[in-house]
Design an enzyme around this catalytic site. Sequence first.
Site, PDB file in Angstrom:
ATOM      1  N   GLU A 171       0.534  -6.056  -3.964  1.00 41.11           N
ATOM      2  CA  GLU A 171      -0.159  -6.056  -5.573  1.00 41.11           C
ATOM      3  C   GLU A 171       0.721  -7.417  -5.896  1.00 41.11           C
ATOM      4  OE1 GLU A 171       0.485  -2.473  -6.897  1.00 41.11           O
ATOM      5  OE2 GLU A 171      -1.289  -1.370  -5.645  1.00 41.11           O
ATOM      6  N   GLU A 359      -6.512   0.028  -1.271  1.00 39.60           N
ATOM      7  CA  GLU A 359      -5.484   1.737  -1.713  1.00 39.60           C
ATOM      8  C   GLU A 359      -6.701   1.966  -2.485  1.00 39.60           C
ATOM      9  OE1 GLU A 359      -1.922   1.295  -3.182  1.00 39.60           O
ATOM     10  OE2 GLU A 359      -1.240   0.448  -1.689  1.00 39.60           O
TER      11      GLU A 359
END
Length: 457
Positions: A171, A359
């Site tokens: 991320e 995720e």
Amino acid sequence: MNDPKKLAGRFPGDFLFGVATASFQIEGATKEDGRKPSIWDAFSNMPGRVYGRQNGDVACDHYHRWEQDLDLIKDMGVSAYRFSIAWPRIIPDGTGRINEQGLDFYDKLIDGLKDRGIKAYATLYHWDLPLTLMGEGGWTARSTAYAFQRYAKVVMSRLGDRLDAVATFNEPWCSVWLSHLYGIHAPGEKNMDAALHALHYTNLAHGLGIDAIRQVAPNVPAGLVLNAHSVVAGSDSKADKAAAERAFQFNNGVFFGPVFKGEYPDNFMKALGGRMPPIEDGDLEVISQKLDWWGLNYYTPMRVAHNPAKGAEFPAVVDAPPVSTVKTDIGWEVYAPALGSLVKDLYDRYDLPDCYITENGACYNMGLENGEVDDQPRLDYYAEHLGVVADLISDGVPMKGYFAWSLMDNFEWAEGYKMRFGLVYVDYDTQERILKKSGKWYQTLAGEFPKGNHASS
Ligand code: GCO
């Protein structure tokens, strides 16, 4: 459809079910065996940054309890574990001396996974930058990208022979915008110029990291994990649609563009390019090297409208209200269709390799009652989102695996330990782990999955 048996039957035999964690969120032992502080140690120890001034000193004590935690993963019946490696354990000052004890920990962990027949999916950077590197400017300095390249080389030389896959970054949206523009994550900077530097040097570090991986461990599938935002216009008006496109480029395009097309988005460059650090010859070639896979972290859609304020900075958007009234305990709208439309949109726009959901999960904070955690809404969230992943596979999108976030409750960054994402409940007083209702459901799903299901693999 919550029936785990039926749901399991919708996935091809070579699909991977796993669970995910990250070093700083679970390990604790921040001062042991030669580890030095990361930017998250510094940030969490300052008042006003993290809920309750909580820090990572103990976390889930995974550094000492890793064997028990790997047993837990094995008991859950999943076939893969996604974890991250702490740079400040391996090269405590970011550059300079290598700390063998740090490498030893991950060496044992990976052997432990192999012993249990679990695949090892490692992430090299999940936000714990060695604090010493802040002396040079941290991610706003070009030198940090080269320090990362060396770190990647060191890790892959020692561990690459046993990893099933590796990601450079987790991320970058968070470590760039959330950390340098919005000030919510470490180092807590709120400055567009700093953020634009962090953006390019993070992208560069990703590319240099891929170089390092290819050099020393060419057989390990290498990828990048992005929390692409499913940007939805707040209305059908022309202004809101244009706002959504700007937001797409600002939140997604500045990462997907350089990595998968070798260019930053035009509208972004027009607005902010003059404030970027110098993009040197060859940078974009390094950044856009072909990847073996990419990971998507998805939780909730991003709804935006045009910001009419004069002089509003690019992307000049404001939040638009949620459509679904269902929210998790962290306040995020639950809206599974956005996962499907996001993935399709990304495959339309870019030439993407295989995808893993690295995720996905939900924050619900219900506690123990009579030895059990009844977290039905989390179970529903998983079932609904996995249904969307199965739909994508039916539509021909190359979805190869799914990692639930998270194996267990852990340090939820600025939210501290208050926000719980685990399939396993952690009692932070005793460090006891208790499988939640959702965890049992995921266990059943994993257990049902391989049976008679290999025909399509
Ligand atoms: C992330 C994170 C996790 C968070 C999760 C929930 O990559 O954002 O990997 O560290 O805990 O997303 O917010």
